[in-house]
Each structure stands twice: as C-alpha cells, then as structure tokens.
Motif scaffolding. Structure first.
Motif, PDB file in Angstrom:
ATOM      1  N   SER A 174       0.849  -1.188   0.000  1.00  0.00           N
ATOM      2  CA  SER A 174       0.000   0.000   0.000  1.00  0.00           C
ATOM      3  C   SER A 174       0.890   1.244   0.000  1.00  0.00           C
ATOM      4  N   PHE A 175       0.284   2.393  -0.300  1.00  0.00           N
ATOM      5  CA  PHE A 175       1.024   3.649  -0.317  1.00  0.00           C
ATOM      6  C   PHE A 175       1.673   3.914   1.042  1.00  0.00           C
ATOM      7  N   THR A 176       0.899   3.723   2.103  1.00  0.00           N
ATOM      8  CA  THR A 176       1.409   4.014   3.447  1.00  0.00           C
ATOM      9  C   THR A 176       2.469   3.008   3.892  1.00  0.00           C
ATOM     10  N   ARG A 177       2.316   1.729   3.519  1.00  0.00           N
ATOM     11  CA  ARG A 177       3.321   0.733   3.898  1.00  0.00           C
ATOM     12  C   ARG A 177       4.640   0.997   3.161  1.00  0.00           C
ATOM     13  N   PHE A 178       4.536   1.358   1.886  1.00  0.00           N
ATOM     14  CA  PHE A 178       5.727   1.722   1.116  1.00  0.00           C
ATOM     15  C   PHE A 178       6.449   2.873   1.803  1.00  0.00           C
ATOM     16  N   ALA A 179       5.698   3.928   2.145  1.00  0.00           N
ATOM     17  CA  ALA A 179       6.295   5.105   2.788  1.00  0.00           C
ATOM     18  C   ALA A 179       6.890   4.753   4.143  1.00  0.00           C
ATOM     19  N   ALA A 180       6.209   3.903   4.909  1.00  0.00           N
ATOM     20  CA  ALA A 180       6.705   3.526   6.230  1.00  0.00           C
ATOM     21  C   ALA A 180       8.033   2.774   6.119  1.00  0.00           C
ATOM     22  N   LEU A 181       8.130   1.854   5.146  1.00  0.00           N
ATOM     23  CA  LEU A 181       9.358   1.078   4.983  1.00  0.00           C
ATOM     24  C   LEU A 181      10.515   1.924   4.470  1.00  0.00           C
ATOM     25  N   MET A 182      10.196   2.964   3.709  1.00  0.00           N
ATOM     26  CA  MET A 182      11.254   3.766   3.093  1.00  0.00           C
ATOM     27  C   MET A 182      11.597   5.031   3.872  1.00  0.00           C
ATOM     28  N   THR A 183      10.898   5.302   4.969  1.00  0.00           N
ATOM     29  CA  THR A 183      11.188   6.524   5.731  1.00  0.00           C
ATOM     30  C   THR A 183      12.605   6.512   6.297  1.00  0.00           C
ATOM     31  N   PRO A 400      28.585   5.124  -2.171  1.00  0.00           N
ATOM     32  CA  PRO A 400      28.771   3.914  -1.362  1.00  0.00           C
ATOM     33  C   PRO A 400      28.211   4.066   0.051  1.00  0.00           C
ATOM     34  N   ALA A 401      28.438   5.235   0.658  1.00  0.00           N
ATOM     35  CA  ALA A 401      27.969   5.446   2.036  1.00  0.00           C
ATOM     36  C   ALA A 401      26.447   5.447   2.114  1.00  0.00           C
ATOM     37  N   THR A 402      25.779   6.141   1.206  1.00  0.00           N
ATOM     38  CA  THR A 402      24.313   6.183   1.245  1.00  0.00           C
ATOM     39  C   THR A 402      23.716   4.819   0.920  1.00  0.00           C
ATOM     40  N   LEU A 403      24.328   4.088  -0.004  1.00  0.00           N
ATOM     41  CA  LEU A 403      23.831   2.750  -0.327  1.00  0.00           C
ATOM     42  C   LEU A 403      23.850   1.845   0.899  1.00  0.00           C
ATOM     43  N   VAL A 404      24.975   1.837   1.599  1.00  0.00           N
ATOM     44  CA  VAL A 404      25.114   0.955   2.761  1.00  0.00           C
ATOM     45  C   VAL A 404      24.171   1.382   3.876  1.00  0.00           C
ATOM     46  N   VAL A 405      24.197   2.667   4.235  1.00  0.00           N
ATOM     47  CA  VAL A 405      23.383   3.145   5.357  1.00  0.00           C
ATOM     48  C   VAL A 405      21.895   2.989   5.064  1.00  0.00           C
ATOM     49  N   SER A 406      21.456   3.323   3.863  1.00  0.00           N
ATOM     50  CA  SER A 406      20.035   3.218   3.534  1.00  0.00           C
ATOM     51  C   SER A 406      19.568   1.763   3.473  1.00  0.00           C
ATOM     52  N   THR A 407      20.429   0.889   2.962  1.00  0.00           N
ATOM     53  CA  THR A 407      20.051  -0.529   2.890  1.00  0.00           C
ATOM     54  C   THR A 407      19.978  -1.141   4.279  1.00  0.00           C
ATOM     55  N   VAL A 408      20.902  -0.775   5.150  1.00  0.00           N
ATOM     56  CA  VAL A 408      20.835  -1.242   6.540  1.00  0.00           C
ATOM     57  C   VAL A 408      19.557  -0.724   7.200  1.00  0.00           C
ATOM     58  N   ALA A 409      19.206   0.528   6.914  1.00  0.00           N
ATOM     59  CA  ALA A 409      17.971   1.100   7.464  1.00  0.00           C
ATOM     60  C   ALA A 409      16.746   0.353   6.936  1.00  0.00           C
ATOM     61  N   LEU A 410      16.764  -0.014   5.651  1.00  0.00           N
ATOM     62  CA  LEU A 410      15.660  -0.799   5.084  1.00  0.00           C
ATOM     63  C   LEU A 410      15.564  -2.158   5.768  1.00  0.00           C
ATOM     64  N   TRP A 411      16.697  -2.809   5.953  1.00  0.00           N
ATOM     65  CA  TRP A 411      16.713  -4.119   6.625  1.00  0.00           C
ATOM     66  C   TRP A 411      16.109  -3.992   8.023  1.00  0.00           C
ATOM     67  N   GLY A 412      16.464  -2.929   8.730  1.00  0.00           N
ATOM     68  CA  GLY A 412      15.889  -2.710  10.054  1.00  0.00           C
ATOM     69  C   GLY A 412      14.394  -2.450   9.996  1.00  0.00           C
ATOM     70  N   ALA A 413      13.956  -1.644   9.026  1.00  0.00           N
ATOM     71  CA  ALA A 413      12.533  -1.346   8.882  1.00  0.00           C
ATOM     72  C   ALA A 413      11.731  -2.605   8.572  1.00  0.00           C
ATOM     73  N   LEU A 414      12.296  -3.476   7.742  1.00  0.00           N
ATOM     74  CA  LEU A 414      11.622  -4.733   7.413  1.00  0.00           C
ATOM     75  C   LEU A 414      11.464  -5.607   8.642  1.00  0.00           C
ATOM     76  N   ARG A 415      12.461  -5.579   9.521  1.00  0.00           N
ATOM     77  CA  ARG A 415      12.388  -6.400  10.746  1.00  0.00           C
ATOM     78  C   ARG A 415      11.376  -5.818  11.730  1.00  0.00           C
ATOM     79  N   VAL A 416      11.288  -4.502  11.815  1.00  0.00           N
ATOM     80  CA  VAL A 416      10.406  -3.862  12.794  1.00  0.00           C
ATOM     81  C   VAL A 416       8.970  -3.778  12.278  1.00  0.00           C
ATOM     82  N   ILE A 417       8.791  -3.329  11.056  1.00  0.00           N
ATOM     83  CA  ILE A 417       7.459  -3.088  10.501  1.00  0.00           C
ATOM     84  C   ILE A 417       6.901  -4.332   9.842  1.00  0.00           C
TER      85      ILE A 417
END
Length: 419
Positions: A174-183, A400-417
């Motif tokens: 959904s729109f909101t789930r997409f936004a929540a995972l990518m925040t 490289p820095a944004t790729l790593v940090v953002s992907t780690v953040a996505l991995w965390g969001a997937l685990r929490v949300i």
C-alpha cells in the motif's frame, strides 16, 4: 532471427536510445529515436507484438501519472511556490551558509518527495541559483544539493520518482506501507549526504554570505496552491487504500490548479500540454518495449544468476549494489525495468533494495539518471556548468555510504514493521 542476433540487435538499439537521450542533438526529444527503436525490436521479433502491447499497457498508468505530476509541479511553480520557498530559506538563514545549506536540503527533500525529482531539478535549481546570488553565497554547494537530493530524496514515496512508481506497481504494497518502509532509508540517505556536503564544500561555505536586503520584493506563500498540494498528497493515500491508481489523485490536483490558472488567464491549454512533456512520456513507453526485448533476450537471466536469494542484510546489500552498477551502465529507468521481473518475485525486501540502488547510484555519474542530465543542461543554460571532476569525487564519497546506510535502514525497517 536467432537468439544471438536478437540479443545483439536489442542491446544495440537500447544503447543507441540512451546515447541519443544523453546527447539530444539539436534539442530533439528523446522519443525521436526511442519510438522507432521500439518498432524495430518488435518487427525483428526480439519481442512479440502482444508482449509489446502488454508492456505499453502496464506502463500507461505510470506514464499518465508522470504527465499529471509534471503539470502539477509547473502550476505550483507558476503560482510562486518555489520562489516563496527560496525567499523563506534566504530570510531564515540570515546570511549563514550552514543554515542556507540546511534550508536547501530541507526544501529539496520535501519537493522531491512530494512533487518528484523532476520538480527539484527543473523548477527548484534555478530558484536556488537565484537565492545564492541574492545573498552573495557561492552557488556550488546548493545547486549540487539539488542534483543529489533529486535522486537521494526520491526514496520516500511511490510518487517521488518514476522508478518508484514502477516498483510500487509491482510490489503489492500500500502507499502508506511503502512510505513507512522507506522513511528510515530516506532519512539515512539525506543525513549522509548532508554530512558529506558540509565537509566536501567547506571552502565554499566558509566564503560566507549576507542577509537578503529587506527592501527586496518577497514572494507571498501561495496558500491555495499549498492546500491543493497537501490534499493531493492525502489523495494518494486514499487511492491506495481504495485500490485505485495514484494517477487519479494527481489528475485531480492538477485539474484544480489548471482550471484556476486558465480562469485567471495565467496559463493556456498549450502551456499545460507543454508542461505534460508528451514526447518524454512517449519515450518512457518506447523505452519499456526496448528494455523488455533486452531482458527477454538474456539480460533477465543474467540478472537472476547474479542476484542472491532472500532478504538477509548481505542479500539486500548485494541487490542494492548490483542495481546501482546497472543504473550507471544503462541509466536507472532501464535498470529498474530490467530488475523488476526478478526482484518483484523475491518479495518487497529485495525490490525496495533494488530501488535504493537505482535511486542512489545515479549520483555517481551524469548518465545514471535522466534527471541528472537535465540538471546539467539547466546549469549550462544559466552559465554555471558543473565540473565532471567535482561531481565524480562527490559521488564517490556519497554513493557507497548512502547505499550501505540506507540498505541497513531498510533491513531494520523490514524487521520492525514487516511487510
């Protein structure tokens, strides 16, 4: 035509389409070569007519949304929304370059997220140039921020980038789930960009600035336009819950502002059609057919062999890295079209990781995204041409820095949300 010949023809035509889109000789639209190339790959049998029609049909809602959001952004600019934002930033910064950079980051991030990266590149960049000149600041940190944030800050919403819309359509989110995972990935990318910018452009920022003259005319905040924009954003959420395309919310917002502008004689029907950039929309549709041919003739199988399975952190990092490399080789729009058949089947995690790669990766090279190429062209027309060395060095520090940090953040969001 045998498989090898079909693959060679498809790849050659794709490279030719992209080279023409980068060079745009005599200012000709990208569709000039893309449409004939789409016809050629179909006639040659690299992709069948039914598959070509299916590809175009699947892209039509996305392209329709793109046209509507381009019109909406142009109408917001005509109403003075971007100039008002520039005036506000100039007044708040009070001649302090650190605050000015932070203000540009904030405005560019919000505009990219809500009105798409094209609005930041086409409409905000000239305003930022004028604002920097107004306060006597060196413009380079601020205009480079527009280019980087057009890509980096486009992670947040499905409507922020054409790549997002394509991924969102295939994701089942959904729109909101997409936004929540990518925040979290969005915030992480912006934070890294800001830290690097402060250090990379330290000399430019140290040169200082002065407060804007009080006597200068200020652009009043267009309240009606801002309200319509907020309601349009709410409409994206409503259409998502209703199972409808976000296209309808974008059309509604654009229609309200268009009718008002036409009634006040502030625009014309011809101006609205020009803002929709129909040739570019045709380019996207034709490019989709050409990429479909390349994917069917071997690229899809190659991507499937390279990408790892699962949603573990190493797997997500690998997907993001491959997507970033592919974006810099063939541009991010063809890259996401090529990746979607593989990553969509793997689930939301790998799909969103691929999106991080194709959105952040283009900050490394000019050819990574059409938005960056357009930004470069705009700076040339304003006599502020960017330097390839500066752009590349900045990209080597941020990508490289944004790729790593953002992907780690996505991995965390997937685990929490979860998904």
């Amino acid at each position: 035509m045998n498989a090898v010949t079909a693959e060679i023809v498809s790849v050659t035509l794709l490279l030719g389409v992209l080279a023409f889109a980068v060079a745009r000789p005599r200012g000709l639209p990208e569709a000039t070569v893309a449409v004939p190339a789409a016809v050629l790959v179909t006639v040659a049998g690299a992709v069948s007519w039914p598959e070509a029609r299916s590809q175009v049909s699947s892209l039509l809602p996305v392209v329709g949304f793109l046209a509507a959001i381009l019109v909406l952004a142009q109408l917001c600019a005509d109403e003075g929304l971007f100039r008002a934002a520039g005036d506000l930033v100039a007044r708040v910064c009070g001649g302090r370059t650190g605050r000015l950079l932070g203000g540009v980051f904030a405005v560019a991030s919000v505009i990219t997220a809500v009105l798409s990266l094209d609005a930041t590149v086409v409409l905000l960049t000239p305003v930022v140039l004028a604002t920097a000149a107004r306060v006597g600041a060196r413009p380079r940190p601020y205009v480079y921020a527009c280019a980087h944030l057009a890509n980096s800050a486009s992670l947040l919403l499905p409507v922020s980038n054409l790549t997002n819309l394509l991924a969102f359509t295939a994701s089942g989110l959904s729109f909101t789930r997409f936004a929540a995972l990518m925040t979290l990935p969005w915030l992480a990318a912006i934070a890294v960009e800001y830290v690097v910018f402060r250090r990379f452009f330290a000399a430019d920022l140290a040169a200082g600035a002065h407060p804007p003259e009080e006597a200068e005319d200020r652009t009043a905040l267009p309240v009606f336009t801002l309200v319509v924009l907020v309601l349009t954003l709410c409409g994206f959420v409503v259409t998502s819950f209703a199972g409808a395309e976000p296209l309808w919310a974008a059309l509604a917002g654009a229609a309200v502002l268009a009718v008002r502008a036409l009634a006040k004689r502030e625009t014309t029907v011809k101006g609205l059609v020009h803002a929709a950039n129909v040739p570019f929309c045709l380019f996207v549709l034709a490019l989709g057919v050409v990429v479909k041919a390349v994917v069917d003739q071997g690229l899809g199988a190659g991507i499937a062999r390279v990408l790892p399975d699962g949603s573990s952190l190493p797997a997500l990092l690998a997907v993001a890295a491959v997507a970033a490399v592919l974006a810099n080789l063939i541009n991010n729009l063809p890259a996401i079209l090529a990746l979607l058949p593989v990553v969509a089947a793997a689930g939301p995690g790998p799909l969103l990781a691929a999106l991080i790669g194709v959105n952040l990766g283009p900050n490394l090279t000019y050819v990574g995204s059409l938005a960056t190429l357009l930004w470069r062209r705009i700076l040339h027309t304003h006599g502020a041409a960017p330097e390839l060395g500066h752009f590349t060095r900045l990209g080597l520090l941020t990508v490289p820095a944004t790729l790593v940090v953002s992907t780690v953040a996505l991995w965390g969001a997937l685990r929490v949300i979860g998904v």
